[in-house]
Design a protein around this motif. Structure first.
Motif, PDB file in Angstrom:
ATOM      1  N   UNK A 177       0.531  -1.255  -0.037  1.00 41.88           N
ATOM      2  CA  UNK A 177      -0.212   0.288   0.288  1.00 41.88           C
ATOM      3  C   UNK A 177       0.855   1.134  -0.051  1.00 41.88           C
ATOM      4  N   UNK A 178       1.573   1.480   0.816  1.00 40.22           N
ATOM      5  CA  UNK A 178       3.070   2.414   0.730  1.00 40.22           C
ATOM      6  C   UNK A 178       3.704   2.138  -0.728  1.00 40.22           C
ATOM      7  N   UNK A 199       2.757  10.464  -1.867  1.00 39.88           N
ATOM      8  CA  UNK A 199       2.108   9.448  -0.568  1.00 39.88           C
ATOM      9  C   UNK A 199       2.564  11.399   0.324  1.00 39.88           C
ATOM     10  N   UNK A 200       2.903  12.439   0.293  1.00 43.54           N
ATOM     11  CA  UNK A 200       2.177  13.867   1.232  1.00 43.54           C
ATOM     12  C   UNK A 200       0.543  13.835   0.647  1.00 43.54           C
ATOM     13  N   UNK A 201       0.264  13.580   0.112  1.00 46.46           N
ATOM     14  CA  UNK A 201      -1.648  14.197  -0.245  1.00 46.46           C
ATOM     15  C   UNK A 201      -2.236  13.172   1.157  1.00 46.46           C
ATOM     16  N   UNK A 202      -1.053  11.562   1.600  1.00 42.87           N
ATOM     17  CA  UNK A 202      -2.265  11.093   2.400  1.00 42.87           C
ATOM     18  C   UNK A 202      -1.114  11.236   3.711  1.00 42.87           C
ATOM     19  N   UNK A 203      -1.124  12.262   4.180  1.00 45.40           N
ATOM     20  CA  UNK A 203       0.047  12.976   5.491  1.00 45.40           C
ATOM     21  C   UNK A 203      -0.123  14.353   5.493  1.00 45.40           C
ATOM     22  N   UNK A 204      -0.345  14.259   7.252  1.00 45.64           N
ATOM     23  CA  UNK A 204      -0.706  15.635   7.376  1.00 45.64           C
ATOM     24  C   UNK A 204       0.187  16.494   7.264  1.00 45.64           C
ATOM     25  N   UNK A 205       1.503  16.355   6.200  1.00 44.57           N
ATOM     26  CA  UNK A 205       2.129  17.472   6.570  1.00 44.57           C
ATOM     27  C   UNK A 205       2.832  16.962   5.494  1.00 44.57           C
ATOM     28  N   UNK A 206       4.637  17.336   5.714  1.00 41.54           N
ATOM     29  CA  UNK A 206       5.881  16.907   4.718  1.00 41.54           C
ATOM     30  C   UNK A 206       6.999  16.418   5.649  1.00 41.54           C
ATOM     31  N   UNK A 207       5.787  14.712   5.347  1.00 42.31           N
ATOM     32  CA  UNK A 207       6.549  13.525   6.284  1.00 42.31           C
ATOM     33  C   UNK A 207       7.389  12.451   5.268  1.00 42.31           C
ATOM     34  N   UNK A 208       7.029  12.579   4.230  1.00 46.24           N
ATOM     35  CA  UNK A 208       7.325  11.594   3.307  1.00 46.24           C
ATOM     36  C   UNK A 208       8.425  11.184   3.802  1.00 46.24           C
ATOM     37  N   UNK A 209       9.833  12.252   3.850  1.00 43.06           N
ATOM     38  CA  UNK A 209      11.086  11.810   4.427  1.00 43.06           C
ATOM     39  C   UNK A 209      11.011  10.694   5.663  1.00 43.06           C
ATOM     40  N   UNK A 210       9.976  10.337   6.425  1.00 44.90           N
ATOM     41  CA  UNK A 210      10.303   9.497   7.271  1.00 44.90           C
ATOM     42  C   UNK A 210       9.315   8.252   7.790  1.00 44.90           C
ATOM     43  N   UNK A 211       8.964   7.569   6.024  1.00 42.67           N
ATOM     44  CA  UNK A 211       8.229   7.284   5.881  1.00 42.67           C
ATOM     45  C   UNK A 211       9.678   6.302   4.373  1.00 42.67           C
ATOM     46  N   UNK A 212       9.938   7.004   3.249  1.00 39.90           N
ATOM     47  CA  UNK A 212      10.450   6.752   2.768  1.00 39.90           C
ATOM     48  C   UNK A 212      12.417   7.230   2.821  1.00 39.90           C
ATOM     49  N   UNK A 213      12.546   5.919   3.002  1.00 39.90           N
ATOM     50  CA  UNK A 213      13.838   7.190   3.710  1.00 39.90           C
ATOM     51  C   UNK A 213      15.241   6.833   2.884  1.00 39.90           C
ATOM     52  N   UNK A 214      15.853   7.220   3.167  1.00 40.75           N
ATOM     53  CA  UNK A 214      17.443   6.708   2.116  1.00 40.75           C
ATOM     54  C   UNK A 214      18.091   4.976   1.621  1.00 40.75           C
ATOM     55  N   UNK A 215      18.465   5.177  -0.332  1.00 37.07           N
ATOM     56  CA  UNK A 215      18.572   3.680   0.026  1.00 37.07           C
ATOM     57  C   UNK A 215      17.158   2.648  -0.552  1.00 37.07           C
ATOM     58  N   UNK A 221      -7.125   4.925   5.544  1.00 39.65           N
ATOM     59  CA  UNK A 221      -6.155   5.005   4.158  1.00 39.65           C
ATOM     60  C   UNK A 221      -4.737   6.524   4.383  1.00 39.65           C
ATOM     61  N   UNK A 222      -5.020   6.774   5.127  1.00 38.25           N
ATOM     62  CA  UNK A 222      -3.999   8.212   5.070  1.00 38.25           C
ATOM     63  C   UNK A 222      -3.043   7.337   5.826  1.00 38.25           C
ATOM     64  N   UNK A 223      -1.201   8.153   5.606  1.00 40.95           N
ATOM     65  CA  UNK A 223       0.044   7.575   6.476  1.00 40.95           C
ATOM     66  C   UNK A 223       0.085   8.403   7.519  1.00 40.95           C
ATOM     67  N   UNK A 224      -0.765   8.023   8.501  1.00 41.61           N
ATOM     68  CA  UNK A 224      -0.798   8.992   9.988  1.00 41.61           C
ATOM     69  C   UNK A 224       0.529   9.023  10.576  1.00 41.61           C
TER      70      UNK A 224
END
Length: 335
Positions: free
Chosen positions: A246-247, A254-270, A281-284
């Protein structure tokens, strides 16, 4: 379990525990060793390199279709000049290696070292699989039960399928699982260029319908859109593991499903994808777990303040996780 694997277009299997938890999040009363038994005893699941050249588990009953569809990527992905130069090989050498791997594994289960010796190519000893992936895409290699700490491979026996028809079936399956989607979404998932993703969509013709999401045109199967139009919101709280489908499917949005700019905490380096707290349904938020002796410590990190219902739902999910993994549960919340 196998129905869920099929509907998800396979399980991302770079990390075995994540694949197991992807099913745990969706299958009631899943037994802790169910995935292992399906892979190595029942052989109803197959582990191989698939989409984007990453490890996946796929239903054995569907492997003829998947192998035929993956075979369409060999020419552009494995035989292009840039890749050949990067690995210091030629088109002819790569094609010979694919055939040699298939012959060496026919009726046998070989470790990396044994396969390298049988084929006479030491590049097959490396652990990342770069030189084995073309053979997997050709349907000539999949994983076999390990021998102690040593990974082994074998040659599968899939029924032959029409490549174009198989690719269309895979495209339909992706849209049902991950739609509405853009051509870029499909291309990223399958591991091809956006133009090729567009051609994959175009091959479905009138089966598709446009779905405008926040002013952006996307595509769905017409039959799925009709069902979605009558659907009611499902108020669910789930702890999704790292690399959950799903992720991954929502990467470009991804950021459309988050309450703010948190994409880097989910989609991390490498390419690392964090475990996600999913609420309606939201990435909370994100979460993690660790075992300390007989305790299972689950730490929940929401991106914003959650309603009481969501907090209770997350803690209930943690209890379900402890029942699956074993251990006395301890839950903590971090800002």
């Amino acid at each position: 379990m196998l129905d869920v694997v099929s509907e998800l277009c396979g399980l991302h299997a770079q990390v075995m525990s994540s694949a197991e938890l992807t099913l745990w999040a969706r299958v009631e009363d899943l037994e802790p060793d169910a995935v292992s038994r399906a892979l190595w005893q029942q052989r109803s699941l197959v582990k191989t390199w698939a989409m984007r050249g990453t490890l996946h588990m796929l239903p054995a009953a569907e492997m003829g279709v998947w192998a035929a569809a993956l075979g369409t990527r060999i020419e552009r992905h494995f035989l292009n000049n840039a890749r050949l130069r990067a690995f210091g090989t030629t088109r002819e050498e790569t094609l010979r290696l694919i055939d040699a791997i298939g012959e060496a594994l026919d009726g046998r289960e070989l470790t990396r070292a044994e396969l390298a010796e049988a084929v006479g190519d030491d590049r097959l000893r490396e652990s990342w699989g770069a030189m084995r992936k073309p053979a997997a895409a050709a349907g000539l290699l999949c994983f076999a039960p390990s021998l102690g700490p040593n990974v082994r491979f074998t040659r599968p026996d899939w029924p032959e399928e029409d490549a174009a028809g198989a690719l269309e079936r895979v495209t339909r399956r992706y849209l049902t699982a991950g739609g509405p989607a853009t051509r870029e979404d499909l291309a990223r998932w399958w591991g091809v260029s956006p133009a090729e993703g567009g051609r994959m969509l175009a091959a479905l013709g009138d089966e598709l319908t446009e779905a405008v999401v926040e002013d952006e045109p996307m595509w769905m199967l017409r039959a799925d859109a009709e069902r979605a139009a009558g659907a009611e919101p499902a108020h669910l709280v789930r702890l999704l593991p790292g690399f959950d489908q799903f992720v991954i499917a929502s990467t470009l949005h991804a950021e459309r499903l988050m309450p703010g700019p948190f994409k880097a905490r989910v989609h991390r380096p490498q390419g690392w994808i964090s475990p996600v707290l999913c609420v309606d349904g939201k990435l909370a938020g994100v979460w993690r777990h660790e075992r300390k002796r007989r305790r299972l410590l689950v730490t929940l990190e929401p991106f914003a303040t959650l309603p009481v219902r969501a907090r209770k739902g997350a803690e209930a999910e943690a209890e379900r996780l402890a029942a699956f993994l074993g251990g006395a549960l301890e839950v903590s919340w971090e800002a």
